[in-house]
Design a protein around this motif. Structure first.
Motif, PDB file in Angstrom:
ATOM      1  N   LEU A 285       0.824  -1.262  -0.137  1.00 57.61           N
ATOM      2  CA  LEU A 285       0.139   0.056  -0.129  1.00 57.61           C
ATOM      3  C   LEU A 285       0.841   1.221  -0.051  1.00 57.61           C
ATOM      4  CD1 LEU A 285      -2.674  -0.927   2.824  1.00 57.61           C
ATOM      5  CD2 LEU A 285      -2.989  -1.009   0.017  1.00 57.61           C
ATOM      6  N   VAL A 286       1.910   1.282   0.689  1.00 61.47           N
ATOM      7  CA  VAL A 286       2.885   2.383   0.748  1.00 61.47           C
ATOM      8  C   VAL A 286       3.497   2.487  -0.634  1.00 61.47           C
ATOM      9  CG1 VAL A 286       5.072   3.209   1.609  1.00 61.47           C
ATOM     10  CG2 VAL A 286       3.399   2.288   3.201  1.00 61.47           C
ATOM     11  N   GLN A 287       3.868   1.501  -1.134  1.00 61.82           N
ATOM     12  CA  GLN A 287       4.718   1.515  -2.541  1.00 61.82           C
ATOM     13  C   GLN A 287       3.846   1.890  -3.691  1.00 61.82           C
ATOM     14  OE1 GLN A 287       6.934  -2.119  -2.760  1.00 61.82           O
ATOM     15  NE2 GLN A 287       7.978  -1.871  -1.029  1.00 61.82           N
ATOM     16  N   ASN A 288       2.658   1.262  -3.684  1.00 62.16           N
ATOM     17  CA  ASN A 288       1.801   1.536  -4.868  1.00 62.16           C
ATOM     18  C   ASN A 288       0.709   2.697  -4.702  1.00 62.16           C
ATOM     19  OD1 ASN A 288       2.775  -0.994  -5.813  1.00 62.16           O
ATOM     20  ND2 ASN A 288       1.039  -2.082  -5.257  1.00 62.16           N
ATOM     21  N   PHE A 289       0.653   3.207  -3.421  1.00 66.24           N
ATOM     22  CA  PHE A 289      -0.558   4.218  -3.231  1.00 66.24           C
ATOM     23  C   PHE A 289       0.066   5.315  -2.464  1.00 66.24           C
ATOM     24  CE2 PHE A 289      -2.993   0.415  -4.271  1.00 66.24           C
ATOM     25  CZ  PHE A 289      -3.639   0.548  -5.169  1.00 66.24           C
ATOM     26  N   GLY A 290       1.285   5.244  -1.770  1.00 63.21           N
ATOM     27  CA  GLY A 290       1.794   6.226  -0.985  1.00 63.21           C
ATOM     28  C   GLY A 290       0.938   6.517   0.210  1.00 63.21           C
ATOM     29  N   ILE A 291       0.212   5.459   0.821  1.00 61.46           N
ATOM     30  CA  ILE A 291      -0.180   5.602   2.119  1.00 61.46           C
ATOM     31  C   ILE A 291       0.836   5.647   3.077  1.00 61.46           C
ATOM     32  CG2 ILE A 291      -1.749   4.298   3.901  1.00 61.46           C
ATOM     33  CD1 ILE A 291      -3.254   3.021   1.705  1.00 61.46           C
ATOM     34  N   SER A 292       0.492   6.677   4.039  1.00 62.25           N
ATOM     35  CA  SER A 292       1.554   6.674   5.163  1.00 62.25           C
ATOM     36  C   SER A 292       0.696   7.101   6.435  1.00 62.25           C
ATOM     37  CB  SER A 292       2.355   7.732   4.836  1.00 62.25           C
ATOM     38  OG  SER A 292       2.121   9.056   4.688  1.00 62.25           O
ATOM     39  N   PRO A 293       1.291   6.797   7.826  1.00 62.76           N
ATOM     40  CA  PRO A 293       0.899   7.102   8.760  1.00 62.76           C
ATOM     41  C   PRO A 293       1.086   8.774   9.324  1.00 62.76           C
ATOM     42  CG  PRO A 293       2.780   6.081   9.254  1.00 62.76           C
ATOM     43  CD  PRO A 293       2.504   5.899   7.840  1.00 62.76           C
ATOM     44  N   ILE A 294       0.399   9.341   9.989  1.00 61.83           N
ATOM     45  CA  ILE A 294       0.459  10.647  10.492  1.00 61.83           C
ATOM     46  C   ILE A 294       1.760  10.750  11.184  1.00 61.83           C
ATOM     47  CG2 ILE A 294      -1.855  11.478  10.250  1.00 61.83           C
ATOM     48  CD1 ILE A 294      -1.851  11.339  13.305  1.00 61.83           C
ATOM     49  N   ASP A 295       2.234  11.817  11.153  1.00 62.05           N
ATOM     50  CA  ASP A 295       3.517  12.397  11.918  1.00 62.05           C
ATOM     51  C   ASP A 295       3.130  13.285  12.861  1.00 62.05           C
ATOM     52  OD1 ASP A 295       6.252  12.632  12.826  1.00 62.05           O
ATOM     53  OD2 ASP A 295       6.947  12.095  10.888  1.00 62.05           O
ATOM     54  N   THR A 296       4.124  14.374  13.105  1.00 62.14           N
ATOM     55  CA  THR A 296       3.842  15.561  13.821  1.00 62.14           C
ATOM     56  C   THR A 296       3.112  16.375  12.925  1.00 62.14           C
ATOM     57  OG1 THR A 296       5.875  16.841  13.259  1.00 62.14           O
ATOM     58  CG2 THR A 296       5.727  15.165  15.295  1.00 62.14           C
ATOM     59  N   VAL A 297       2.175  17.394  13.504  1.00 58.20           N
ATOM     60  CA  VAL A 297       1.568  18.451  12.739  1.00 58.20           C
ATOM     61  C   VAL A 297       2.795  19.146  12.023  1.00 58.20           C
ATOM     62  CG1 VAL A 297       0.312  20.368  13.197  1.00 58.20           C
ATOM     63  CG2 VAL A 297      -0.453  18.758  14.197  1.00 58.20           C
ATOM     64  N   GLU A 298       3.549  19.736  12.757  1.00 57.55           N
ATOM     65  CA  GLU A 298       4.603  20.305  11.707  1.00 57.55           C
ATOM     66  C   GLU A 298       5.226  19.835  10.554  1.00 57.55           C
ATOM     67  OE1 GLU A 298       4.728  19.575  15.034  1.00 57.55           O
ATOM     68  OE2 GLU A 298       4.096  21.745  15.984  1.00 57.55           O
ATOM     69  N   LYS A 299       5.467  18.448  10.664  1.00 57.75           N
ATOM     70  CA  LYS A 299       6.198  17.917   9.651  1.00 57.75           C
ATOM     71  C   LYS A 299       5.198  17.362   8.617  1.00 57.75           C
ATOM     72  CE  LYS A 299       9.808  15.145  12.306  1.00 57.75           C
ATOM     73  NZ  LYS A 299      10.415  13.937  12.723  1.00 57.75           N
ATOM     74  N   ASP A 300       3.949  17.169   8.906  1.00 62.18           N
ATOM     75  CA  ASP A 300       2.983  16.775   7.992  1.00 62.18           C
ATOM     76  C   ASP A 300       2.406  18.355   7.264  1.00 62.18           C
ATOM     77  OD1 ASP A 300       2.735  14.322   8.424  1.00 62.18           O
ATOM     78  OD2 ASP A 300       1.179  14.368   9.777  1.00 62.18           O
ATOM     79  N   LEU A 301       2.522  19.403   7.796  1.00 58.78           N
ATOM     80  CA  LEU A 301       2.183  20.469   7.221  1.00 58.78           C
ATOM     81  C   LEU A 301       3.216  20.742   6.219  1.00 58.78           C
ATOM     82  CD1 LEU A 301       0.864  22.997   9.746  1.00 58.78           C
ATOM     83  CD2 LEU A 301      -0.256  22.491   7.719  1.00 58.78           C
ATOM     84  N   LEU A 302       4.569  20.634   6.475  1.00 61.99           N
ATOM     85  CA  LEU A 302       5.715  20.767   5.540  1.00 61.99           C
ATOM     86  C   LEU A 302       5.385  19.839   4.266  1.00 61.99           C
ATOM     87  CD1 LEU A 302       8.768  21.257   7.974  1.00 61.99           C
ATOM     88  CD2 LEU A 302       7.930  22.945   6.427  1.00 61.99           C
ATOM     89  N   TYR A 303       5.105  18.589   4.459  1.00 61.50           N
ATOM     90  CA  TYR A 303       5.089  17.863   3.390  1.00 61.50           C
ATOM     91  C   TYR A 303       3.882  18.193   2.604  1.00 61.50           C
ATOM     92  CZ  TYR A 303       3.426  13.633   1.216  1.00 61.50           C
ATOM     93  OH  TYR A 303       2.921  12.695   0.108  1.00 61.50           O
ATOM     94  N   PHE A 304       2.622  18.321   3.164  1.00 66.97           N
ATOM     95  CA  PHE A 304       1.521  18.701   2.557  1.00 66.97           C
ATOM     96  C   PHE A 304       1.726  20.134   1.545  1.00 66.97           C
ATOM     97  CE2 PHE A 304      -0.880  15.999   5.267  1.00 66.97           C
ATOM     98  CZ  PHE A 304      -1.170  15.007   4.472  1.00 66.97           C
ATOM     99  N   MET A 305       2.219  20.991   2.156  1.00 65.13           N
ATOM    100  CA  MET A 305       2.422  22.376   1.578  1.00 65.13           C
ATOM    101  C   MET A 305       3.663  22.492   0.783  1.00 65.13           C
ATOM    102  SD  MET A 305      -0.494  23.976   2.663  1.00 65.13           S
ATOM    103  CE  MET A 305      -0.143  25.297   1.772  1.00 65.13           C
ATOM    104  N   ALA A 306       4.435  21.511   0.352  1.00 60.75           N
ATOM    105  CA  ALA A 306       5.610  21.578  -0.369  1.00 60.75           C
ATOM    106  C   ALA A 306       5.194  21.711  -2.025  1.00 60.75           C
ATOM    107  CB  ALA A 306       6.520  20.362  -0.037  1.00 60.75           C
TER     108      ALA A 306
END
Length: 550
Positions: free
Chosen positions: A529-550
Motif C-alpha cells: 500500500l505504501v509503494q503503490n499508493f503512497g499511504i503513510s501514517p500521520i507524523d507531527t503536525v509540523e512535519k505533515d504541514l511541511l509535506y503537504f504544503m511543499a
C-alpha cells in the motif's frame, strides 16, 4: 486466547484485543460475531449459486448485509440477539440448499469443509464459533488481505442497508458481496488475486455510496447549506444517534404533535441539511459531539436516546441514562429495549420512546450557538465558479480532505491542532464524525467560503470524491492527484475502511492515515500500500504541514 479482534483502530497494543474488546464487547459476543460472519459466508455460497441460475433470494440479501452490519465495531453487543441471527442464518442456508436441489443443481459439489458447514444444534454452534475467527487463516498476508476485504464489505453493508431501508437496491452490489465472501474462503487465491479483490471491493464501495447518495437525495432532497442550533429548548426531547435517516423520518412523523423535540447526535447531525427533514419544526438542533463523548453527554440530555446504528459505548452500571436507551436496526445492547420493524411493511412503532420522553425533563444545555453544514456535492458544485476563481487567483491554495471517524485516543488531538495550524488560504473538506475535532473552531472563511465544508455523514465521503472529480474535469487534468487536494484522514471502524478502499480505487494517492495504520495490515500488505499508493501514517503536525504544503 479467549477472542481475537483487530478490526478497529483501537486494537489493543496496536495488535488486537484478546481478553476483552477495547470497544467493550466481551469474548462471548466477539466469538458469536465471528460465527455470524462465518454463517454469512456460507449463505453467500448458496446465494451466489442461485444467482447464477437466475434466481434471487431477497432473504439472503438482507441476511448477509445485516450480518455484516451487526458485526461493525460498536453496533451490537447483545449476545442473544446475535446468536438468534446465527440460527436464522442456519435456517436460511438449509432453505437455499433445498431450493438449489429443486432447481436440479448438484449440491454435492459444494465443499462441506468450507463456511457452508453448519452445526445442527446450539451446542455445536458454540463449539464451532471458537474455530472460525480471524486467526483461522494461518498465512499472515492472506489473513490480512482477507480481513481487509471483509472489513470493506462491512462498510459496504452498512451503506447498502441504509439505501435498502429507503427502497433502493443494486443487484450488482449485493452479488459482488456474495462473490467476495465466497472468494475470501478460497485457499487457491493468494496475495495477487486477493489484492485485486481488495481494489474491486473499493470500486463497489464507490457504487454503494453513489446508491445511498441517490437514495438520500431523491427521498429527502439535496442537502442545503444550513445553520444548526447547538443549544436546547424548554421541552422534553429524544436524542437520535447513528446514521439511519429513515428511522429519523419515522420518529419525526410519529412525534410531530407530541410536545417533544428531536435532537440529533454525532453522525445524525447532517439530517438537518435535508429539505424534507427540515420541514419538521420539532427537529430542534444537534446535541453533543462525536460518539465517544456520549457517557457524559447522555447524562445531561435527560431524555431517551435512540441508536439507529453504531456507535454505542457500553454505559457504566451506575449511569443514570442506562434505562432510557433504545436500539433499532442492526444495533443492540443487552438490556436496551429494541424496536423492530414490521416484517411486512418495514415501518417501526416509536410510540414507546415518545411516551417515555414525555415523562422526562428538558435537556441541560452543554453549549450554545450554531454551526454551518450542508456542503454536499450538489451544493458545492453550485459554488464552483466562486471556488475556481479563488483557486486561480491564489486566494485558496489547497483543499484538505479530513473526513473519517473520530475516536477517544488522546493522539487524535492531532487533528484539532492540524486544522488550527493550517494556513488561512486553505479549506477543509470533511464528512463523518472526524469533523467534531475542528467543526466548532473559529477558522473563518475565504471570500464567503467557510474554511470547513461539511458534506455530511461518513457515507457522504462520496460527495468529496465527486467534488474532486468535478474539479479535475473543470481544470482539464489527466490525473486526480494533480489537483490542489491533500488527504489527511482519520479512521476508526469499517465504514472508514470502505471509504479508504473507494479512494484507492479512484486512483487517489499519498493519503495520510491516522492516528496509526490498521493492525490488520501485515508488514507486507502495508509495504504494498505504501509503494503503490503512497499511504503513510500521520507524523507531527509540523512535519505533515511541511509535506503537504511543499
Amino acid at each position: 486466547m479467549e477472542m481475537f479482534c483487530y478490526q478497529c483502530q483501537e486494537a489493543a497494543k496496536g495488535i488486537g484485543c484478546e481478553k476483552v474488546g477495547v470497544c467493550g464487547k466481551n469474548p462471548e459476543v466477539a466469538i458469536m460475531q465471528d460465527m455470524l460472519v462465518f454463517v454469512a459466508k456460507g449463505v453467500s455460497v448458496y446465494a451466489q449459486k442461485l444467482s447464477a441460475l437466475g434466481t434471487k433470494s431477497k432473504e439472503a440479501e438482507i441476511f448477509v448485509w445485516d450480518a455484516l452490519f451487526t458485526t461493525i465495531t460498536n453496533a451490537n453487543f447483545d449476545y442473544e440477539a446475535i446468536k438468534t441471527k446465527v440460527l436464522k442464518g442456519l435456517e436460511l442456508r438449509n432453505h437455499l440448499h433445498k431450493k438449489l436441489k429443486e432447481l436440479g443443481f448438484d449440491v454435492s459439489v459444494i465443499r462441506q469443509e468450507s463456511a457452508t458447514w453448519f452445526p445442527v444444534n446450539e451446542a455445536e454452534i458454540d463449539q464451532k464459533a471458537l474455530t472460525v475467527g480471524v486467526m483461522a487463516t494461518k498465512n499472515e498476508d492472506v489473513r490480512s488481505l482477507r480481513e481487509l476485504v471483509i472489513y470493506g464489505l462491512k462498510g459496504m453493508a452498512a451503506y447498502g442497508m441504509h439505501a435498502l431501508h429507503l427502497g433502493y437496491m443494486d443487484d450488482d452490489i449485493i452479488n459482488f458481496t456474495f462473490k467476495a465472501l465466497v472468494d475470501v474462503q478460497d485457499d487457491s487465491l493468494f496475495a495477487d488475486e486477493l489484492t485485486k479483490l481488495v481494489l474491486e471491493t473499493g470500486s463497489y464501495g464507490v457504487k454503494v455510496m453513489a446508491l445511498l447518495d441517490k437514495a438520500h437525495n431523491e427521498t429527502y432532497g439535496s442537502p442545503e447549506i444550513t445553520k444548526v442550533k447547538l443549544g436546547v429548548g424548554n421541552r422534553p426531547g429524544i436524542l437520535i444517534s447513528g446514521h439511519d435517516l429513515k428511522d429519523l423520518e419515522q420518529l419525526l412523523a410519529q412525534s410531530k404533535d407530541s410536545g417533544i423535540d428531536i435532537y440529533t447526535h454525532s453522525e445524525m447531525l447532517p439530517a438537518h441539511y435535508y429539505p424534507k427533514l427540515k420541514q419538521f419544526k420539532h427537529l430542534y438542533g444537534n446535541y453533543g459531539n462525536a460518539w465517544w463523548k456520549q457517557k457524559e453527554e447522555f447524562e445531561t440530555f435527560n431524555g431517551p436516546i435512540l441508536f439507529t446504528t453504531n456507535c454505542i459505548v457500553p454505559p457504566r452500571k451506575s449511569a443514570a441514562y442506562a434505562d432510557r436507551v433504545y436500539t433499532t436496526g442492526s444495533s443492540g445492547f443487552t438490556g436496551f429495549p429494541h424496536i423492530e420493524a414490521d416484517p411486512e411493511t418495514g415501518k417501526k412503532d416509536f410510540m414507546a420512546i415518545i411516551e417515555h420522553a414525555k415523562k422526562c425533563k428538558a435537556p441541560v444545555a452543554i453549549e450554545d450557538g450554531e454551526i454551518v453544514g450542508g456542503f454536499a456535492h450538489n451544493q458545492v458544485i453550485q459554488l464552483a465558479d466562486k471556488i475556481i476563481d479563488a483557486v486561480k487567483s491564489g486566494t485558496i491554495k489547497k483543499f484538505f480532505v479530513m473526513g473519517g471517524c473520530d475516536g477517544r485516543m488522546i493522539s487524535r488531538n492531532y487533528y484539532t491542532e492540524f486544522a488550527e495550524a493550517l494556513p488561512k488560504d486553505t479549506v477543509i473538506l470533511t464528512a463523518g464524525c472526524a469533523k467534531y475535532r475542528y467543526n466548532k473552531l473559529p477558522l473563518g472563511d475565504i471570500g464567503g467560503i467557510p474554511r470547513v465544508l461539511d458534506a455530511g455523514q461518513c457515507n457522504d465521503s462520496y460527495s468529496l470524491a465527486i467534488i474532486a472529480l468535478k474539479l479535475k474535469e473543470i481544470f482539464k487534468l489527466d490525473d486526480i492527484n494533480e489537483l490542489p487536494i491533500a488527504y489527511n484522514i482519520a479512521w476508526y471502524e469499517q465504514k472508514a475502511v470502505i471509504v479508504l478502499l473507494a479512494l484507492l480505487s479512484l486512483g487517489v494517492k499519498n493519503i495520510h492515515l491516522g492516528p496509526g495504520l490498521p493492525a490488520f495490515f501485515s508488514p507486507n500488505v502495508a509495504d504494498v500500500l505504501v509503494q503503490n499508493f503512497g499511504i503513510s501514517p500521520i507524523d507531527t503536525v509540523e512535519k505533515d504541514l511541511l509535506y503537504f504544503m511543499a
